[in-house]
Enzyme design. Structure first.
Site, PDB file in Angstrom:
ATOM      1  CB  CYS A 240     -51.514  -0.347  25.479  1.00 43.26           C
ATOM      2  SG  CYS A 240     -51.534   0.138  23.935  1.00 43.26           S
TER       3      CYS A 240
ATOM      4  CD  GLU B 192     -46.322  -4.285  17.445  1.00 45.02           C
ATOM      5  OE1 GLU B 192     -47.008  -3.820  17.959  1.00 45.02           O
ATOM      6  OE2 GLU B 192     -46.261  -5.485  17.162  1.00 45.02           O
TER       7      GLU B 192
END
Ligand code: NAD
Length: 515
Positions: free
Chosen positions: A310, A489
């Site tokens: 990503c 995260e």
């Protein structure tokens, strides 16, 4: 390794790339939901809802699974809901100790985990080994943080005070993409559990295996049954989780369009979401940079996991005065990357996750050529010598003669393709780098300290790099700006995304009511 027999807890696989069958009865499909501390079969199996998971490296059937419908999702969420009372009332230290045992068990079984991660994803085994460690890191890091999760004391007038508590949210759901399955299961479950939540995970329908292995590890480590559950399926199963009234939060990793749907589904229940979505990240190479390092950064930023990453720096902007030297080094090093059997230690580019993804990448390449891009190397379908390797392999591709409006430069390709773009001034390149709806990552290579920080200060991206790219550490937050996501995260900040603040006012004097 090739003909070795590998046993995965009740699943026997004969040969490296054989078909899974249950040891007990030899019948497919395999029951691969993990609910309340054990693998379970669906309550009402529907033969029309069996998922066939193919092994990327060979294209052969790897495993067949029964899709989780409303009954299983409900069962998993109820199991998590029941476990929540016990788990949330343990001290952080007690929770952390169980998680540390889990981390140790994975360390002991890391080769087995890496083996299955490679079979499930097609990524080279050397990378799968690193991915296992990112999950271990997360479990260890958040196990250490668990006892430190605490609120604030706020002094008020006349000896009164208030305090805050960081309370768990309840049942948290995680939904993962197929490119980093064990990492996502670890990155989502570890902070959720450390904060006192219980968890239900749905891995991608293409990579269902290691999330269940992680469940078995947690159980072996002493995690109470129901604290970690896995349901299997595609979008419909994900939607059931997002919409379930007893799910308090959804942590999602995947594409922007699906992230938008997840957010909309969660909105009905006013649930918080963490969204880790797609990207089209820029990497800027100034003429004064160490070019060998910059080339290494561009390769790290594009060719891990067949480019299915990503945060990839798929737009590499190179100052025109060093373009020729940079390209020569990049093409030479890229051409040396070994494409082929992901189980070989020296393979650097494994198999694409599936045929559709490979077709998508090749379509982007065809379009790029029609729009005027030139292939400096790679971009070809590779047929490995071994006839068993019938998956899709694409040689890592460097595209030159690109411009900002090309489709391949604007859209997320999710394959081993880097677009090289020239620039002349800092002002120009910063504007072009930010000219995207995404904002996951960004980087700069330069030996000018002031310029490095000046450029990064203007970069619209959540995760930025100076003189490196695509490195991660569990202590450092990861996430995106703009359409690349919401929340983070990793790092201390993650605790905020898995807890809610309770404020308590304490009156030490009399009540001064004007009535
Ligand atoms: P995807 O969006 O197609 O699917 C992701 C997950 O969502 C899968 O588990 C899928 O079954 C599930 N899903 C599909 N429809 C759903 C719905 N309506 N409701 C709930 N769940 C649903 O993505 P993918 O193809 O699996 O992964 C590739 C994408 O993921 C790329 O765009 C990539 O950039 C992104 N990604 C982002 C990060 C990050 O950390 N930012 C990391 C890895 C991948």
């Amino acid at each position: 390794m090739w003909l070795q027999q590998v046993v995965l807890r009740g699943v026997q696989v004969v040969g490296r790339r054989g078909v899974c069958s249950t040891v007990s009865n030899g019948k497919l499909p395999l029951h691969f939901n993990y609910i309340n501390g054990e693998r379970v079969s669906p309550l009402n199996p529907d033969p029309t809802q069996v998922m066939k998971v193919l092994e990327p490296a060979t294209g052969d059937l790897l495993i067949e699974l029964e899709t989780s419908g409303p009954d299983e999702v409900n069962r998993a969420v109820q199991s998590a809901k029941e476990a929540f009372t016990e788990w949330s009332q343990l001290t952080g230290l007690q929770r952390g100790r169980i998680m540390q045992r889990a981390a140790q068990i994975i360390k002991d079984r890391q080769e087995e985990f890496a083996y299955w991660e490679t079979r499930d994803t097609g990524k080279p085994i050397y990378e799968a080994r690193m991915d296992i460690w990112t999950a271990i890191d997360a479990i260890e890091y958040f196990s250490g943080l668990a006892p430190t999760i605490a609120g604030q004391h706020v002094p008020l007038a006349n000896g009164s005070f208030a305090y805050t508590k960081k309370e768990p949210l309840g049942v948290c759901a995680g939904i993962g993409a197929w490119n980093y399955p064990i990492q996502m299961a670890g990155w989502k479950s570890a902070p959720a559990l450390a904060c006192g939540n219980t968890f239900v995970f749905k891995p991608s329908q293409f990579t269902p295996i290691t999330a269940v292995m992680l469940g078995e590890v947690y159980t072996e480590a002493g995690l109470p049954h129901g604290c970690y559950n896995v349901v299997q399926g595609a979008g419909e199963t994900g939607t059931l989780l997002c919409e379930h009234p007893d799910v308090a939060k959804v942590s999602f990793t995947g594409s922007v369009p699906t992230g938008s749907k997840v957010m909309a589904a969660a909105a009905g229940g006013i649930k918080t979401v963490t969204l880790e979505l797609g990207g089209k990240s820029p990497l800027i190479v100034f003429a004064d940079a160490n070019l060998d390092n910059a080339v290494g950064g561009a390769m790290l930023g594009n060719f891990l996991s067949q480019g299915e990453v990503c945060s990839n720096a798929t737009r590499v902007f190179v100052e025109n005065s060093v373009m020729d030297q940079f390209l020569a080094k990049l093409v030479e090093r890229t051409g040396r990357m070994k494409v082929g059997d992901p189980m070989d230690d020296d393979t650097r580019v494994g198999a694409m996750i599936h045929q559709d993804q490979a077709d998508k990448v090749m379509t982007y390449l065809d379009g790029a050529k029609k729009e005027g891009a030139v292939v400096a190397c790679g971009g070809e379908l590779v047929t490995p010598d071994d006839p068993r390797l019938k998956g899709c392999y694409i040689s890592p591709c460097v595209l030159t003669n690109c411009h900002d409006n090309m489709t391949v430069v604007r859209e997320e390709v999710f394959g081993p393709v880097v677009s090289i773009l020239g620039f002349d001034t800092e002002e120009e390149v910063v504007q072009r780098a930010n000219n995207t709806e995404f904002g996951l990552a960004g980087g700069v290579f330069t030996n000018d300290l002031t310029r490095a920080h000046r450029v990064i200060a203007q970069m619209q991206a959540g995760t930025c790099y100076i003189n490196n790219f695509n490195i991660i550490d569990v202590a450092v937050p990861f996430g995106g700006f703009k359409k690349s996501g919401l929340g983070r995260e990793n790092g201390l900040v993650t605790v905020e995304y898995y807890t809610q603040v309770k404020t308590v006012y304490v009156e030490m004097g009399d009540v001064d009511a004007p009535f």
